[in-house]
Each structure stands twice: as structure tokens, then as C-alpha cells.
Design a protein around this motif. Structure first.
Motif, PDB file in Angstrom:
ATOM      1  N   CYS A  30      59.407  37.555  57.328  1.00 15.95           N
ATOM      2  CA  CYS A  30      58.179  37.679  58.094  1.00 15.95           C
ATOM      3  C   CYS A  30      58.430  38.319  59.433  1.00 15.95           C
ATOM      4  O   CYS A  30      59.545  38.752  59.727  1.00 15.95           O
ATOM      5  CB  CYS A  30      57.403  36.362  58.150  1.00 15.95           C
ATOM      6  SG  CYS A  30      58.021  35.128  59.244  1.00 15.95           S
ATOM      7  N   CYS A  57      56.846  30.032  63.335  1.00 10.50           N
ATOM      8  CA  CYS A  57      58.173  30.644  63.442  1.00 10.50           C
ATOM      9  C   CYS A  57      58.086  31.946  64.239  1.00 10.50           C
ATOM     10  O   CYS A  57      58.926  32.215  65.097  1.00 10.50           O
ATOM     11  CB  CYS A  57      58.789  30.872  62.066  1.00 10.50           C
ATOM     12  SG  CYS A  57      57.773  31.842  60.936  1.00 10.50           S
ATOM     13  N   CYS A  58      57.055  32.734  63.964  1.00 11.23           N
ATOM     14  CA  CYS A  58      56.908  34.026  64.646  1.00 11.23           C
ATOM     15  C   CYS A  58      56.519  33.815  66.107  1.00 11.23           C
ATOM     16  O   CYS A  58      57.026  34.493  66.993  1.00 11.23           O
ATOM     17  CB  CYS A  58      55.854  34.880  63.957  1.00 11.23           C
ATOM     18  SG  CYS A  58      56.202  35.180  62.230  1.00 11.23           S
TER      19      CYS A  58
END
Ligand SMILES: [Zn+2]
Length: 97
Positions: A30, A57-58
Motif C-alpha cells: 500500500c 499504516c499510511c
């Protein structure tokens, strides 16, 4: 590049090496798999994709890149990004996804 920005960049690179957020195994790649340079470019260009803003997470990775390089980026840009994220998260809640 001046010597000063070289030094800043080295500092930034050192800062972003500190901690990479843990990700569950087997997850598809991602946005946060992109290099910090790519994320920084998107951050400065205002081209961070929506899905990156709503994924933890990003977002963690984006915050980390920002934190390591907050001198180069405009605080207004950062505020806009946070606002956009808030809208996206609110919309997600409403849709129940
Ligand atoms: Zn991610």
C-alpha cells in the motif's frame, strides 16, 4: 542544493529511518510502502491519495515523513491534509465501512 539543504536532507533521512510502522503479514502493498521521498513529494504537492489518509499504516508513515521534514513543508498544507483526513474519516463512519 546548498550545503544547508544537504544537511537538512541527511537529517531527514536519518529521522525517517528510526521507526517503520509494523504491518500485518500478507497485506497487499500500500501507499506507505512508497519511499519517504515519494511521500514527501506528494505531501508538498498535495497529491496524497485519499485511501492513504484513512489507512492507519499510511497515515503513520505520512506523519513520520512530515515530522522529519516539517521545515520544508508548509504548515498550512499539513492542516489542509489533516482536515481532508477528518472529512474522509467522518464520511467512512457515516457509510459504515
Ligand atoms: Zn499503508
Amino acid at each position: 542544493m546548498t550545503d544547508d539543504s544537504e544537511a537538512k536532507w541527511a537529517e531527514f533521512k536519518a529521522a525517517v529511518k528510526v521507526r517503520k510502522p509494523e504491518k500485518a503479514k500478507g497485506q497487499p502493498p500500500c501507499y506507505c510502502d512508497a519511499s519517504p521521498q515519494t511521500i514527501l513529494r506528494d505531501l508538498l504537492g498535495g497529491t496524497i491519495p485519499d485511501e492513504a489518509l484513512v489507512r492507519d499504516c499510511c497515515w503513520t508513515e505520512i506523519c513520520r515523513v512530515w515530522g522529519g521534514n516539517s521545515d520544508a513543508a508548509d504548515i498550512e498544507q499539513w492542516r489542509e491534509l489533516c482536515k481532508r483526513r477528518g472529512h474522509l474519516l467522518a464520511r467512512q463512519d457515516r457509510w459504515g465501512i
